[in-house]
Design a protein around this motif. Structure first.
Motif: not given
Lengths: 356, 356
Positions: A76, A79, A82-83, A86, A101, A103, A258, A285, A288, B75-77, B79, B82, B85-86, B254, B282, B285
């Motif tokens: 998870f 990214q 999760p995409q 969804e 779900l 895991v 990174d 983003w 990156y 809002y899965f985008d 982080q 997720p 959820l996990e 971010l 993130a 990071w």
């Protein structure tokens, strides 16, 4: 692994082979029915051996479906998943199905997950977890539950699957890096025996070797951020560090970037080029701007749902392997070659064949 | 919204009010039972009106639980979700429960989601979606399904909830920024009427006002990357751009950082400090190193599962509001004050009270 024959095998055959009553076979495959673990074990073993699929019978008894699709997923923190989750939930919702779900256990405890799945009367399963795919898909198919492998495949082809063309896309990444005049190549591998890792490594390495590149370093990131950071440190500490790194997914590629920038003070792409696979959110983003082979989530999920529904509607489970077409999305984490990059719908893509 | 009275209301009361038979009431709340949509509608309306909760009856009829917990999430985008959820799936799994996923409709179509939830015999619901929380939790409670609101609350307190102390944490962020001698403050708001947004805005603004700061700009990011980017552009284009921005979650923070650096060439934290809320992956990071108020996912999920199980085991649903303690994790996206930052277990935390 031997391929199962899916003939007209009946519960009588299973009962005979297992040395139990036909009712015991029926109860094994009836959710909620009483059955001793030992008997159940015998029945499942026999059913697997002769490829018995109880779904036709079960459906004639149970016209009502559960409208539940089981999804086994892990990673998870990447990214991409999760995409996928969804999109899968939304597309299933439109068909009035919902998603239960599970895991995935990275250590690959198949029996436990299988037992959990069998507790619920799921109409189908999507397996998007690495280590479980092979055995678990066989177990589910033997129990008559349609299975689709997502972003992974198994050699036997017994289960349906949805993937991008991992070999071709990874070959294209090699060509892109060669065209950008890189000299020292490295591959940041995912879990060594996962099907997508094998395909990406093979595509990348074989394309480089075909152009005479001999020395390709392969290090193990195992799809894990900490392992990836250590492997990247190893690469950048070596006497001749790579100037081009292909990481088997974006999640690892971001970590490589990174480490390069913040631990070794390297400039990207001037000192080292990094390419990933997935084209997840964070890759776009600006911090990156990762060049990455895309896995079109919507198209992959649409194909997955279509395969599942076809199998749920039909009495027969005919495995199909679907390959969805992605593209190499060119951003700024890798030096661009002087040819082959085209602009399409606001994106830069590497498509040398269209320019030549 | 008027508070429901949960007295000893029986199915007879509902039948009377709805003008239907008692059997119709029973069938409405028995998964899979035959009932006409019109009758069902009447029964549900009457049940809602008088706060009828069928769970005690349903449980006496059905000793077997479904072992399914419904989770409404969007809002899965971001982080954070997720991760939640996990953790939720794993903790439920240990109790032999599994999680049926409903993707929240950001437009707030409550009836549709409620109907879907009612199709499955879920033992409980976790609501982690913004716009649906209020009405949906009332509907579920009226139908006798235990509900826990995750990272949101409702004014009436009718449903249980798990949150961090949004007001106190946001007040601390204001104090941190004041201690860092910032002058021009802005708040990047989430969806305006979401409970956590209101609490964070209130804590931040009131703490600044208490110290004599008058001019606090509030712009709407609505938890959405594109809206956040536009709102950040607006802030940085103004004649006196802020030197301190608190974004209501990391996901927006971010984006604010990327806009500041890559569209306006601003240095972080020299030109502008940015602070978020969630402490998601993130944020740690090195490209971001975001200073952020933490929401401890494991502790919040543990509390959520405990509340759910207590309600599932018991005949009564007594709402409880659990507040989990977070901390302000200090990284490098905001100027550090000269006091109050302490090192604990490899993290830098802002804890001025411990130093004074």
């Amino acid at each position: 692994m031997k391929r199962k024959t899916f003939g007209p095998v009946t519960s009588q055959h299973v009962a005979q082979l297992a040395g139990v009553s036909q009712s015991a076979v029926s109860r094994t495959f009836t959710p909620g029915a009483s059955i001793s673990p030992a008997t159940r074990e015998k029945v499942l073993k026999a059913a697997r051996e002769i490829g018995y699929r109880p779904n036709a019978i079960a459906r004639s008894l149970n016209t009502a479906r559960s409208r539940i699709v089981g999804v086994v997923m892990s990673y998870f923190d990447n990214q991409f998943y999760p995409q996928v989750l969804e999109a899968l939930a939304q597309q299933l919702d439109e068909l009035n199905y919902h998603l239960l779900l599970f895991v995935g256990d990275r250590d690959g405890n198949v029996d436990r997950i299988f037992d959990q799945i069998m507790q619920y009367r799921v109409d189908g399963i999507v397996l998007a977890s690495v280590s479980l795919s092979l055995e678990l898909s066989e177990e589910c198919l033997a129990a008559g539950i349609p299975v689709v492998l997502f972003n992974r495949s198994e050699e036997t082809g017994i289960a349906s699957s949805v993937n991008t063309d991992n070999v071709a896309a990874s070959r294209q990444i090699a060509e892109f890096l060669l065209a950008g005049e890189h000299k020292r190549f490295a591959y940041m591998a995912g879990v060594a025996d996962s099907s997508v890792n094998l395909a990406r490594q093979q595509g990348f390495v074989s394309a480089l070797e075909a152009k005479g590149v001999q020395d390709i370093r392969v290090v193990q990131g195992d799809y894990d951020a900490q392992k990836t950071a250590r492997a990247a440190q190893e690469l950048f500490s070596s006497s001749a560090p790579p100037d081009a790194i292909f990481a088997a997914n974006d999640h690892m590629a971001l970590t490589v970037m990174d480490v390069a920038r913040y631990e070794f003070g390297l400039r990207i792409p001037e000192d080292v080029s990094v390419i990933g696979y997935d084209d997840t959110g964070a890759s776009g983003w600006p911090s990156y701007a990762l060049t990455s082979a895309s896995q079109p989530v919507t198209a992959m999920v649409t194909a997955t749902v279509a395969l599942l529904m076809k199998q749920i509607e039909s009495e027969n489970i005919e495995p199909e392997q679907v390959v969805v077409t992605g593209a190499l999305i060119v951003r700024h984490s890798a030096r661009r070659p002087h040819f082959g990059v085209v602009e399409k719908e606001g994106l830069s893509l590497f498509q040398p064949q269209e320019v030549e």
